[in-house]
Write a protein that holds these residues in place. Structure first.
Motif, PDB file in Angstrom:
ATOM      1  N   ASP A 166      36.937  51.677  44.847  1.00  0.00           N
ATOM      2  CA  ASP A 166      38.218  50.964  44.785  1.00  0.00           C
ATOM      3  C   ASP A 166      37.978  49.470  44.781  1.00  0.00           C
ATOM      4  O   ASP A 166      38.535  48.721  43.988  1.00  0.00           O
ATOM      5  N   HIS A 167      37.101  49.100  45.728  1.00  0.00           N
ATOM      6  CA  HIS A 167      36.764  47.670  45.803  1.00  0.00           C
ATOM      7  C   HIS A 167      36.172  47.196  44.510  1.00  0.00           C
ATOM      8  O   HIS A 167      36.482  46.101  44.044  1.00  0.00           O
ATOM      9  N   VAL A 168      35.333  48.081  43.862  1.00  0.00           N
ATOM     10  CA  VAL A 168      34.713  47.695  42.587  1.00  0.00           C
ATOM     11  C   VAL A 168      35.798  47.380  41.549  1.00  0.00           C
ATOM     12  O   VAL A 168      35.744  46.345  40.858  1.00  0.00           O
ATOM     13  N   SER A 169      36.827  48.227  41.497  1.00  0.00           N
ATOM     14  CA  SER A 169      37.874  47.975  40.490  1.00  0.00           C
ATOM     15  C   SER A 169      38.661  46.699  40.795  1.00  0.00           C
ATOM     16  O   SER A 169      38.987  45.912  39.878  1.00  0.00           O
ATOM     17  N   THR A 170      38.903  46.476  42.092  1.00  0.00           N
ATOM     18  CA  THR A 170      39.593  45.243  42.473  1.00  0.00           C
ATOM     19  C   THR A 170      38.775  44.031  42.046  1.00  0.00           C
ATOM     20  O   THR A 170      39.301  43.063  41.441  1.00  0.00           O
ATOM     21  N   ILE A 171      37.416  44.154  42.369  1.00  0.00           N
ATOM     22  CA  ILE A 171      36.535  43.047  41.998  1.00  0.00           C
ATOM     23  C   ILE A 171      36.549  42.858  40.489  1.00  0.00           C
ATOM     24  O   ILE A 171      36.646  41.725  39.962  1.00  0.00           O
ATOM     25  N   ALA A 192      45.542  42.318  33.641  1.00  0.00           N
ATOM     26  CA  ALA A 192      44.087  42.439  33.878  1.00  0.00           C
ATOM     27  C   ALA A 192      43.720  43.816  34.380  1.00  0.00           C
ATOM     28  O   ALA A 192      42.774  44.428  33.905  1.00  0.00           O
ATOM     29  N   ALA A 193      44.517  44.278  35.338  1.00  0.00           N
ATOM     30  CA  ALA A 193      44.262  45.605  35.908  1.00  0.00           C
ATOM     31  C   ALA A 193      44.348  46.673  34.845  1.00  0.00           C
ATOM     32  O   ALA A 193      43.500  47.578  34.793  1.00  0.00           O
ATOM     33  N   ALA A 194      45.345  46.559  34.014  1.00  0.00           N
ATOM     34  CA  ALA A 194      45.506  47.552  32.950  1.00  0.00           C
ATOM     35  C   ALA A 194      44.329  47.515  32.006  1.00  0.00           C
ATOM     36  O   ALA A 194      43.820  48.566  31.587  1.00  0.00           O
ATOM     37  N   SER A 200      37.468  50.986  31.943  1.00  0.00           N
ATOM     38  CA  SER A 200      36.708  51.975  32.751  1.00  0.00           C
ATOM     39  C   SER A 200      37.035  53.388  32.319  1.00  0.00           C
ATOM     40  O   SER A 200      36.177  54.260  32.345  1.00  0.00           O
ATOM     41  N   VAL A 201      38.293  53.616  31.867  1.00  0.00           N
ATOM     42  CA  VAL A 201      38.627  54.953  31.386  1.00  0.00           C
ATOM     43  C   VAL A 201      37.853  55.243  30.107  1.00  0.00           C
ATOM     44  O   VAL A 201      37.268  56.292  29.911  1.00  0.00           O
ATOM     45  N   GLY A 202      37.858  54.212  29.254  1.00  0.00           N
ATOM     46  CA  GLY A 202      37.126  54.386  28.014  1.00  0.00           C
ATOM     47  C   GLY A 202      35.651  54.562  28.217  1.00  0.00           C
ATOM     48  O   GLY A 202      35.001  55.314  27.510  1.00  0.00           O
TER      49      GLY A 202
END
Lengths: 204, 252
Positions: A166-171, A192-194, A200-202
């Motif tokens: 989770d932290h990785v995605s926030t970072i 940005a999040a999107a 990451s999904v791709g």
């Protein structure tokens, strides 16, 4: 020897009247008493004047000896032998009995020894199986405990990993936001999040 | 000869101790009577007192009594069979009396009862009369078979019978003379050699050395005489047993 006998015979006529005389003890007494010292010409064993006395006393002594032997000595010594034989026979019987008792005692001892050995074996076996059982139980318990701890730890690791991810995605979002802002200007956090999510999904 | 120390005959002299006269017969108590009574006392001491404890495990005195008894009993049983045991009191008395009297004779200054022929003859006649009377009492005329051995050819039966009769009649003589002569000769020999010692030592230093030889002889003879004392008692006993066997089983 014939000399002695003739001497003795020669002496006899002198001795016989002396014995039968009125003062016989005096006469023979002198002959005999001095005969020892001076011999008076007669060899003592062939001096007939001493025969009555010797025969008389021999008879008394020998009859006494015979009576003593017949009435006292032989029954007494014979009794000793009989008593000894009886005692030995009795002792042998007793020994035989004692031996039988000993044999019986040995048999019963060996029986009880065997029983004790069996019992000891049984106790050892019981104890061994009981201990083994207990050890098994404890081991199972310990294994279960360990398994529980392991699973808990694994779950914890997974949690930590998720949190870390989770932290990785926030970072990543913040990094993306910063990078995009530096390159193209201000951009919204949601965009940005999107974008990160899309990447990451791709990626996955 | 008059010297008591070297006179070999002096020891056989009969000396009166108490004058006794019964019906004209001189039956005084002499040194011979004294030693007969001492013999009896010694036998009583060993056999009666020795075995009086009747112990199962015998002591010394009882062993002597038991050994004497068994010795005589075995001699009698071997010679005359189990039936001869009825004569045990007689044979045991004879053996113990002769043996004890002989052994007493070996003690210095003691009188030897058995060195007088009247004593040995009386004992021998006692044996022969016992054998003859019991032989006729038990076997009747069958006892006479003793003089006619079986299996002898008829031709020489008279001769053999004559020899057997002479042999039977000479038994008391030989029995009496053998014991008497042995004891007499032994004691004379001992005294003669002892007399040499006494005489030679009286002759100064040279004689003193010369006395050694008879002295050694006396020592050796003393040992021999002890053997003879026992042996003659045994011979007297075993011959008695064999004669008793004739009375019990004549005709063999």
């Amino acid at each position: 020897m014939s000399w002695f006998i003739s001497q003795a015979n020669a002496q006899q006529p002198a001795a016989v009247p002396a014995v039968g005389g009125s003062a016989p003890t005096e006469a023979t007494g002198t002959t005999v008493a001095h005969g020892g010292g001076e011999h008076g010409g007669t060899f003592p064993p062939f001096d007939p004047s001493t025969f009555p006395s010797q025969l008389f006393w021999l008879a008394i002594v020998f009859i006494a000896l015979y009576v003593m032997m017949a009435k006292k000595v032989i029954p007494q010594i014979g009794g000793i032998f009989e008593a000894r034989a009886a005692k030995i026979a009795g002792d042998l019987v007793e020994a035989e009995k004692a031996k039988a008792e000993t044999d019986a005692a040995i048999v019963s001892y060996e029986a009880s020894l065997a029983a004790a050995r069996n019992k000891a074996n049984a106790i050892a076996h019981d104890t061994r199986s009981r201990v083994a059982h207990e050890i098994d139980g404890r081991r199972h318990a310990a294994e279960a405990q360990l398994a529980a701890k392991l699973s808990e730890t694994e779950r914890h690791i997974a949690d930590v990993k998720n949190i870390a991810l989770d932290h990785v995605s926030t970072i990543a979002v913040e990094t993306t936001e910063a990078v995009v802002e530096a390159l193209v200007g201000k951009v919204g956090r949601d965009e940005a999040a999107a974008a990160v999510a899309a990447v990451s999904v791709g990626k996955h | 000869m008059a010297d008591v120390r070297t006179d070999p005959i002096h020891q056989f002299g009969i000396r009166k101790l108490v004058d006794i006269n019964i019906d004209g017969y001189d039956v005084s108590f002499t040194n011979s009577s004294l030693f007969m009574i001492l013999t009896l006392a010694a036998i009583a001491l060993v056999l009666l007192w020795g075995s009086s404890s009747r112990a199962v495990v015998p002591g010394r005195a009882q062993s002597v009594a038991e050994l004497s008894y068994e010795f005589v009993a075995n001699t009698l049983r071997n010679a005359a069979g189990e039936g001869g045991m009825r004569f045990m009191p007689l044979v045991f008395s004879l053996f113990m009396f002769v043996l004890t009297a002989n052994i007493f004779g070996m003690v210095p200054y003691f009188f030897t009862v058995t060195s007088h022929i009247i004593v040995t003859a009386a004992l021998a006649l006692l044996v022969i009369f016992t054998v003859t009377i019991y032989g006729f009492y038990k076997n009747g005329t069958h006892f006479l078979k003793l003089f006619v051995p079986s299996g002898v050819p008829m031709a020489i039966v008279p001769l053999v019978t004559l020899i057997e009769i002479i042999s039977f009649l000479s038994r008391p003589l030989s029995l009496a003379v053998r014991l008497f002569a042995n004891m007499l000769a032994g004691h004379i020999t001992l005294k003669v050699f002892a007399g040499f010692v006494v005489t030679l030592t009286g002759l100064g230093a040279f004689g003193f050395l010369g006395a050694l030889l008879p002295l050694i002889m006396v020592v050796a003879l003393t040992a021999l005489e002890f053997l003879v004392a026992f042996l003659q008692a045994y011979v007297f006993t075993i011959l008695t047993c064999m004669y008793l066997n004739d009375a019990l089983h004549p005709g063999h």
